[in-house]
Design a protein around this motif. Structure first.
Motif, PDB file in Angstrom:
ATOM      1  N   ILE A  42       9.007 -32.441  -4.627  1.00 54.79           N
ATOM      2  CA  ILE A  42       8.062 -32.776  -3.555  1.00 54.79           C
ATOM      3  C   ILE A  42       7.942 -34.286  -3.410  1.00 54.79           C
ATOM      4  O   ILE A  42       8.045 -34.823  -2.311  1.00 54.79           O
ATOM      5  CB  ILE A  42       6.683 -32.127  -3.825  1.00 54.79           C
ATOM      6  CG1 ILE A  42       6.779 -30.613  -3.648  1.00 54.79           C
ATOM      7  CG2 ILE A  42       5.610 -32.736  -2.925  1.00 54.79           C
ATOM      8  CD1 ILE A  42       5.598 -29.848  -4.216  1.00 54.79           C
ATOM      9  N   ARG A  43       7.748 -34.982  -4.533  1.00 54.50           N
ATOM     10  CA  ARG A  43       7.554 -36.443  -4.442  1.00 54.50           C
ATOM     11  C   ARG A  43       8.801 -37.132  -3.908  1.00 54.50           C
ATOM     12  O   ARG A  43       8.714 -38.017  -3.054  1.00 54.50           O
ATOM     13  CB  ARG A  43       7.158 -37.022  -5.799  1.00 54.50           C
ATOM     14  CG  ARG A  43       6.775 -38.490  -5.718  1.00 54.50           C
ATOM     15  CD  ARG A  43       5.539 -38.693  -4.839  1.00 54.50           C
ATOM     16  NE  ARG A  43       5.314 -40.104  -4.584  1.00 54.50           N
ATOM     17  CZ  ARG A  43       5.169 -40.633  -3.373  1.00 54.50           C
ATOM     18  NH1 ARG A  43       5.204 -39.875  -2.290  1.00 54.50           N
ATOM     19  NH2 ARG A  43       4.970 -41.922  -3.236  1.00 54.50           N
ATOM     20  N   CYS A  53      12.988 -30.306   2.990  1.00 49.74           N
ATOM     21  CA  CYS A  53      12.802 -30.120   1.540  1.00 49.74           C
ATOM     22  C   CYS A  53      11.322 -30.095   1.168  1.00 49.74           C
ATOM     23  O   CYS A  53      10.916 -29.351   0.274  1.00 49.74           O
ATOM     24  CB  CYS A  53      13.539 -31.204   0.757  1.00 49.74           C
ATOM     25  SG  CYS A  53      15.336 -31.061   0.863  1.00 49.74           S
ATOM     26  N   LEU A  54      10.510 -30.878   1.845  1.00 52.90           N
ATOM     27  CA  LEU A  54       9.079 -30.893   1.577  1.00 52.90           C
ATOM     28  C   LEU A  54       8.477 -29.528   1.908  1.00 52.90           C
ATOM     29  O   LEU A  54       7.687 -28.981   1.131  1.00 52.90           O
ATOM     30  CB  LEU A  54       8.407 -32.003   2.378  1.00 52.90           C
ATOM     31  CG  LEU A  54       6.979 -32.333   2.023  1.00 52.90           C
ATOM     32  CD1 LEU A  54       6.826 -32.681   0.553  1.00 52.90           C
ATOM     33  CD2 LEU A  54       6.501 -33.494   2.885  1.00 52.90           C
ATOM     34  N   ASP A  55       8.873 -28.955   3.029  1.00 54.05           N
ATOM     35  CA  ASP A  55       8.436 -27.614   3.410  1.00 54.05           C
ATOM     36  C   ASP A  55       8.841 -26.607   2.333  1.00 54.05           C
ATOM     37  O   ASP A  55       8.021 -25.816   1.858  1.00 54.05           O
ATOM     38  CB  ASP A  55       9.064 -27.253   4.767  1.00 54.05           C
ATOM     39  CG  ASP A  55       8.733 -25.847   5.228  1.00 54.05           C
ATOM     40  OD1 ASP A  55       7.545 -25.470   5.203  1.00 54.05           O
ATOM     41  OD2 ASP A  55       9.673 -25.125   5.639  1.00 54.05           O
ATOM     42  N   MET A  56      10.103 -26.662   1.932  1.00 53.83           N
ATOM     43  CA  MET A  56      10.616 -25.725   0.944  1.00 53.83           C
ATOM     44  C   MET A  56       9.880 -25.835  -0.394  1.00 53.83           C
ATOM     45  O   MET A  56       9.411 -24.828  -0.947  1.00 53.83           O
ATOM     46  CB  MET A  56      12.112 -25.965   0.695  1.00 53.83           C
ATOM     47  CG  MET A  56      12.696 -25.094  -0.400  1.00 53.83           C
ATOM     48  SD  MET A  56      14.412 -25.488  -0.785  1.00 53.83           S
ATOM     49  CE  MET A  56      15.209 -24.852   0.679  1.00 53.83           C
ATOM     50  N   HIS A  57       9.761 -27.038  -0.909  1.00 51.86           N
ATOM     51  CA  HIS A  57       9.247 -27.184  -2.267  1.00 51.86           C
ATOM     52  C   HIS A  57       7.734 -27.066  -2.363  1.00 51.86           C
ATOM     53  O   HIS A  57       7.227 -26.636  -3.405  1.00 51.86           O
ATOM     54  CB  HIS A  57       9.806 -28.452  -2.904  1.00 51.86           C
ATOM     55  CG  HIS A  57      11.284 -28.341  -3.055  1.00 51.86           C
ATOM     56  ND1 HIS A  57      11.866 -27.408  -3.894  1.00 51.86           N
ATOM     57  CD2 HIS A  57      12.305 -28.970  -2.429  1.00 51.86           C
ATOM     58  CE1 HIS A  57      13.173 -27.483  -3.787  1.00 51.86           C
ATOM     59  NE2 HIS A  57      13.464 -28.427  -2.896  1.00 51.86           N
ATOM     60  N   THR A  58       7.010 -27.371  -1.306  1.00 57.45           N
ATOM     61  CA  THR A  58       5.571 -27.094  -1.355  1.00 57.45           C
ATOM     62  C   THR A  58       5.329 -25.589  -1.307  1.00 57.45           C
ATOM     63  O   THR A  58       4.461 -25.070  -2.009  1.00 57.45           O
ATOM     64  CB  THR A  58       4.796 -27.809  -0.228  1.00 57.45           C
ATOM     65  OG1 THR A  58       5.357 -27.469   1.030  1.00 57.45           O
ATOM     66  CG2 THR A  58       4.790 -29.310  -0.425  1.00 57.45           C
ATOM     67  N   ASN A 135      17.625 -36.011  -4.289  1.00 54.12           N
ATOM     68  CA  ASN A 135      17.980 -37.137  -3.420  1.00 54.12           C
ATOM     69  C   ASN A 135      19.189 -36.778  -2.555  1.00 54.12           C
ATOM     70  O   ASN A 135      19.233 -37.119  -1.371  1.00 54.12           O
ATOM     71  CB  ASN A 135      18.248 -38.399  -4.240  1.00 54.12           C
ATOM     72  CG  ASN A 135      16.989 -39.184  -4.481  1.00 54.12           C
ATOM     73  OD1 ASN A 135      16.592 -39.987  -3.657  1.00 54.12           O
ATOM     74  ND2 ASN A 135      16.339 -38.938  -5.610  1.00 54.12           N
ATOM     75  N   ALA A 136      20.166 -36.085  -3.124  1.00 52.25           N
ATOM     76  CA  ALA A 136      21.332 -35.653  -2.341  1.00 52.25           C
ATOM     77  C   ALA A 136      20.907 -34.670  -1.255  1.00 52.25           C
ATOM     78  O   ALA A 136      21.306 -34.813  -0.092  1.00 52.25           O
ATOM     79  CB  ALA A 136      22.387 -35.028  -3.253  1.00 52.25           C
ATOM     80  N   TRP A 137      20.096 -33.675  -1.610  1.00 53.33           N
ATOM     81  CA  TRP A 137      19.603 -32.724  -0.609  1.00 53.33           C
ATOM     82  C   TRP A 137      18.842 -33.457   0.495  1.00 53.33           C
ATOM     83  O   TRP A 137      19.036 -33.174   1.687  1.00 53.33           O
ATOM     84  CB  TRP A 137      18.671 -31.698  -1.242  1.00 53.33           C
ATOM     85  CG  TRP A 137      19.274 -30.589  -2.021  1.00 53.33           C
ATOM     86  CD1 TRP A 137      19.048 -30.299  -3.342  1.00 53.33           C
ATOM     87  CD2 TRP A 137      20.161 -29.554  -1.558  1.00 53.33           C
ATOM     88  NE1 TRP A 137      19.746 -29.171  -3.720  1.00 53.33           N
ATOM     89  CE2 TRP A 137      20.429 -28.691  -2.640  1.00 53.33           C
ATOM     90  CE3 TRP A 137      20.753 -29.283  -0.326  1.00 53.33           C
ATOM     91  CZ2 TRP A 137      21.254 -27.573  -2.535  1.00 53.33           C
ATOM     92  CZ3 TRP A 137      21.577 -28.164  -0.221  1.00 53.33           C
ATOM     93  CH2 TRP A 137      21.820 -27.331  -1.309  1.00 53.33           C
ATOM     94  N   ASN A 138      17.943 -34.372   0.102  1.00 52.19           N
ATOM     95  CA  ASN A 138      17.151 -35.113   1.085  1.00 52.19           C
ATOM     96  C   ASN A 138      18.038 -35.874   2.056  1.00 52.19           C
ATOM     97  O   ASN A 138      17.842 -35.822   3.271  1.00 52.19           O
ATOM     98  CB  ASN A 138      16.208 -36.112   0.402  1.00 52.19           C
ATOM     99  CG  ASN A 138      15.077 -35.499  -0.379  1.00 52.19           C
ATOM    100  OD1 ASN A 138      14.463 -36.194  -1.190  1.00 52.19           O
ATOM    101  ND2 ASN A 138      14.766 -34.234  -0.179  1.00 52.19           N
ATOM    102  N   ALA A 148      12.156 -28.776   9.691  1.00 52.40           N
ATOM    103  CA  ALA A 148      11.221 -28.215   8.718  1.00 52.40           C
ATOM    104  C   ALA A 148      10.450 -27.067   9.331  1.00 52.40           C
ATOM    105  O   ALA A 148      10.383 -26.927  10.550  1.00 52.40           O
ATOM    106  CB  ALA A 148      10.252 -29.303   8.265  1.00 52.40           C
ATOM    107  N   GLY A 149       9.860 -26.262   8.450  1.00 52.94           N
ATOM    108  CA  GLY A 149       8.914 -25.258   8.894  1.00 52.94           C
ATOM    109  C   GLY A 149       9.392 -23.830   8.902  1.00 52.94           C
ATOM    110  O   GLY A 149       8.601 -22.922   9.154  1.00 52.94           O
TER     111      GLY A 149
END
Length: 163
Positions: A42-43, A53-58, A135-138, A148-149
């Motif tokens: 997330i960070r 990725c933020l959507d996925m990991h949260t 980092n690679a995924w991001n 996202a979403g």
């Protein structure tokens, strides 16, 4: 926002994802707690501006029982009392490893020593590999503008099938 490329629809993309997902399975079965792993992802995704990725990991973190309060505080973890000392060490290492261009010396000795106090060598190896991988995924998702979403944590097991 329109996606630029269906990366996984290419032969190369399919092979690349297969290898990346094998790494994800390794992390999933690895020495780090799921809470620490998801906080790190997330960070890093916040720092790198990766909505996908933020959507996925949260969502994954919430499905593992992470609280909404802690998830809301990840971006300001230094000021929030919600995190353990080992989680703080992992988050500090994540931030410095994601922002290498901001510091000519890379990860500081202080951050490294704090991480070493909280993690054994196997855990540190997993943590470093996980930071590199997210980092690679991001970078992939931000570059191709993967929207996202749409992630559903119920599909997580399917990601590891056939790896």
């Amino acid at each position: 926002m329109e996606k630029r490329l269906e990366f996984a629809a290419t032969d190369f993309g399919q092979q690349y994802y297969k290898n990346m997902l094998a790494n994800e399975a390794l992390f999933h079965d690895g020495p780090l707690s799921s809470a620490t792993a998801e906080l790190v992802k997330i960070r890093a995704s916040q720092i790198n501006g990766c909505g996908y990725c933020l959507d996925m990991h949260t969502k994954d973190a919430a499905s593992y029982g992470e609280t909404a309060e802690r998830l809301a505080m990840v971006a300001v973890w230094r000021e929030a009392p919600h995190f353990t000392e080992s989680e703080r060490a992992a988050l500090a290492l994540t931030e410095e490893a994601c922002r290498l261009a901001d510091n000519p010396h890379g990860v500081s000795d202080e951050t490294w020593e704090t991480a070493r106090k909280h993690f054994e060598d196997e855990e540190l190896a997993a943590l470093l590999a996980m930071i590199a991988q997210i980092n690679a995924w991001n970078r992939l998702n931000v570059t191709i503008r993967n929207p996202a979403g749409t992630y559903d944590p119920k599909t997580k097991a399917a990601r590891y099938a056939g790896r």
